[in-house]
Design a protein around this motif. Structure first.
Motif, mmCIF file in Angstrom:
data_model
loop_
_atom_site.group_PDB
_atom_site.id
_atom_site.type_symbol
_atom_site.label_atom_id
_atom_site.label_comp_id
_atom_site.label_asym_id
_atom_site.label_seq_id
_atom_site.Cartn_x
_atom_site.Cartn_y
_atom_site.Cartn_z
ATOM 1 N N LEU A 85 0.836 -1.204 0.000
ATOM 2 C CA LEU A 85 0.000 0.000 0.000
ATOM 3 C C LEU A 85 0.870 1.254 0.000
ATOM 4 N N LEU A 86 1.956 1.209 0.760
ATOM 5 C CA LEU A 86 2.873 2.347 0.807
ATOM 6 C C LEU A 86 3.504 2.571 -0.560
ATOM 7 N N LEU A 87 3.889 1.468 -1.194
ATOM 8 C CA LEU A 87 4.494 1.586 -2.527
ATOM 9 C C LEU A 87 3.516 2.272 -3.479
ATOM 10 N N LEU A 88 2.249 1.841 -3.427
ATOM 11 C CA LEU A 88 1.241 2.440 -4.314
ATOM 12 C C LEU A 88 1.075 3.921 -3.999
ATOM 13 N N ALA A 89 1.002 4.230 -2.704
ATOM 14 C CA ALA A 89 0.758 5.610 -2.296
ATOM 15 C C ALA A 89 1.906 6.522 -2.707
ATOM 16 N N LEU A 138 -8.019 11.004 -17.708
ATOM 17 C CA LEU A 138 -8.375 10.134 -16.581
ATOM 18 C C LEU A 138 -8.676 8.680 -16.959
ATOM 19 N N PRO A 139 -9.427 8.399 -18.015
ATOM 20 C CA PRO A 139 -9.656 6.975 -18.336
ATOM 21 C C PRO A 139 -8.342 6.219 -18.534
ATOM 22 N N GLY A 140 -7.403 6.825 -19.234
ATOM 23 C CA GLY A 140 -6.103 6.186 -19.435
ATOM 24 C C GLY A 140 -5.331 6.053 -18.141
ATOM 25 N N TRP A 189 -3.414 2.943 -13.181
ATOM 26 C CA TRP A 189 -3.502 2.707 -11.736
ATOM 27 C C TRP A 189 -3.846 1.238 -11.465
ATOM 28 N N MET A 190 -4.813 0.726 -12.240
ATOM 29 C CA MET A 190 -5.200 -0.680 -12.065
ATOM 30 C C MET A 190 -4.021 -1.610 -12.381
ATOM 31 N N VAL A 191 -3.307 -1.303 -13.458
ATOM 32 C CA VAL A 191 -2.163 -2.141 -13.836
ATOM 33 C C VAL A 191 -1.089 -2.060 -12.750
ATOM 34 N N THR A 234 2.424 -4.957 -8.488
ATOM 35 C CA THR A 234 3.227 -4.932 -7.262
ATOM 36 C C THR A 234 3.969 -6.242 -6.962
ATOM 37 N N PRO A 235 3.473 -7.437 -7.392
ATOM 38 C CA PRO A 235 4.282 -8.645 -7.134
ATOM 39 C C PRO A 235 5.661 -8.604 -7.779
#
Lengths: 305, 249
Positions: A47-51, A209-211, A216-218, A223-224
């Motif tokens: 979560l930290l990595l994403l943030a 934003l759509p792109g 963001w989803m990818v 993250t693995p």
């Protein structure tokens, strides 16, 4: 029993002898072992990595897009080159080789600055050798410093990769803003810089934003790849904890439980995507407000009707 | 004033010595009994106990680091840690890239484990861990090799029927076969492979290699290494004579 000589910190006093416990108590002990805490901690790491990565990657992307549409050719080439090269290299190759190269690059610079008297070559056969004080982190640094450094390298790598994709999306978003808007700004006497910051940037987000939400989803699902960078992420721990454990090496022997651990990860990732979808939907509504797009028009009708 | 300078110099000197003496030990943490992660989340196993003792004898301060098997050699030569102590067999191919200490586990047998006695070892599908001597052996044996990143997955492949047998260090397979309740059995003959297990160091790091070599020699001479071998691999394991020669029991 060899292997069980370590000092044990038990969550509950009855965990002393897990073999004798009923199912519920057994699991309450099993799920609170030291390794499981490492597993739970790895969720925070992700979560930290994403943030951290999301805003940094976005700024990389913004800089890349700005450079790409610059009127100064070398800067434009730089921006376009960044987008083209990073998007073209497979992620896995990037994550395997770039990080080691980046680390060696840092150490090489420090070596040149800190040890100017060093006479031996840095490359000896396969070995990469810098003086002790140029090591990053220093060899004497505690393990958490090494881990934090690895984490920072991961953020930089993720940001460069996702920044290139974001740059392409933002570049498209900037071009999608109706040209009439820019011409009007010019007619009002705004300079190019003012037009960019006051007219173009506020309007481009709705197109980008759509792109960006795709990215963001990818990113969530990428993250693995952290484990390639030597960071123990949730997938590493799920594999490690779920694997068959024989009673010689643990007090909690069990069969192949990887399916259950991965099922838990599946739920986690699905939860993350659902929360993101809701958040992005709200953001889209907000950005569409007052825009000359079909979404903005819809909002206008809703409020006036 | 003179005193102050002396103290500072002494401090600087000891700091410099401490800096040179921290040795980072790289291991995989997924290969019991050699190395694994215990319930408390720490590196444990034969190599943990051995490594700590070697560092004590060599007067080094050691720190344990986990790394994925696939990138364990690149990270050593790049300087992210100083040794590999991860059940790594000494082979000619690896010796071209890194250096090894003398072996601390005698050349050990590798074995096949399968779901039934009748598994076809020469023409069937055999699982092994990527980039191991076992994988190399299977590839040349005529059987179809399937490689996996972790030892755990090679066992799972046999259980699920994806592979007919798994080929790995016998020491790793013994506890798994014993606890499988008859689901897995040893098949075929044991195969002696490799030059024993040694510690990997950078080729340019001759001094460190010398220190560990010396510590291993002293552990072979006073019998402490044999005790550890028996403790972790069972009474029947091969041990060393006091002169360093291999004794099969």
């Amino acid at each position: 029993m060899p292997g069980l000589t370590f000092e044990r910190r038990l969550m509950f006093s009855y965990c002393v002898d897990p073999d004798t416990l009923g199912t519920f108590r057994w699991f309450s002990c099993y799920l609170t072992t030291g390794v499981h805490w490492s597993f739970y901690l790895s969720f925070l790491k992700v979560l930290l990595l994403l943030a951290v990565t999301a805003p940094v990657a976005l700024s990389f992307g913004f800089a890349g897009a700005m450079a790409a549409r610059s009127h100064f050719p070398p800067l434009s080439w730089l921006g376009k080159g960044y987008i083209a090269i990073v998007r073209g290299v497979p992620d896995i190759a990037f994550f395997l080789f770039f990080v080691i190269a980046l680390d060696q690059g840092f150490e090489w610079i420090r070596h040149k600055v800190l040890c100017p008297d060093w006479s031996e070559p840095i490359r000896q056969g396969n070995d990469f050798l810098v003086c002790q004080s140029a090591k990053l982190p220093l060899g004497t640094a505690p393990e958490w410093v090494h881990e934090t450094y690895g984490f920072i390298l991961a953020v930089i790598t993720f940001s460069i990769v996702f920044g290139a994709f974001a740059a392409n999306v933002l570049f498209g978003g900037m071009r999608a803003v109706p040209h009439a808007q820019l011409e009007t700004a010019e007619a009002y006497g705004m300079t190019r810089r003012e037009t960019f910051w006051r007219i173009l940037v506020p309007q481009m987000w709705v197109y980008a934003l759509p792109g960006l939400s795709n990215l963001w989803m990818v990113l969530i699902k990428a993250t693995p790849l952290l484990f390639l960078l030597g960071i123990e992420d949730i997938v590493y721990w799920a594999r490690e904890l779920g694997g068959t454990k024989t009673s010689r090496f643990t007090e909690y022997p069990h069969g192949d439980w990887r399916m259950w651990y991965f099922l838990f990860l599946l739920i986690f990732y699905l939860g993350m995507t659902r929360v993101s979808e809701i958040g992005l939907e709200k953001l889209m509504r907000r950005l569409s407000h007052g825009q000359a797009t079909s979404g903005g028009e819809l909002l206008r009708k809703e409020t006036t009707a | 004033m003179k005193n102050l300078i002396l103290t500072t110099a002494a401090l600087a000197l000891t700091a410099g010595m401490a800096m040179a003496d921290t040795v980072r030990m790289g291991t995989e943490g997924a290969y019991p009994p050699y190395n694994f992660i215990n319930d408390a989340g720490e590196v444990d196993g034969f190599e943990r106990e051995l490594g700590d003792e070697l560092c004590k004898r060599a007067g080094l301060e050691c720190e344990w680091v986990k790394n994925d098997w696939d990138s364990i050699i690149p990270n050593l030569v790049s300087g992210n840690y100083d040794t590999i102590i991860a059940g790594m067999s000494i082979t000619d191919e690896r010796d071209e890239v890194i250096d090894f200490t003398q072996n601390y586990v005698p050349p050990a047998a590798s074995a096949f484990a399968a779901a039934s006695d009748g598994a076809d070892l020469s023409g069937g599908v055999v699982a092994a861990q990527t980039a191991t001597i076992q994988a190399g052996y299977v590839a040349e044996s005529g059987a179809t090799l399937v490689e996996f990143a972790t030892p755990e997955e090679t066992i799972a492949a046999v259980r699920s029927g994806e592979a007919d047998a798994v080929f790995a260090d016998k020491d790793y397979l013994v506890p798994i076969v014993e606890e499988s309740g008859g689901e897995l059995v040893f098949v075929g003959d044991d195969v002696p492979l490799g030059g024993g297990v040694g510690m990997g160091v950078r080729e340019s790091d001759g001094e460190l290699r010398g220190k560990f070599d010396e510590a291993i020699t002293s552990m072979k001479a006073d019998g402490t290494l044999n005790e550890m071998l028996k403790k972790w691999f069972g009474e029947g394991t091969a041990t060393y004579g006091t002169d360093g020669s291999v004794v099969t029991n």
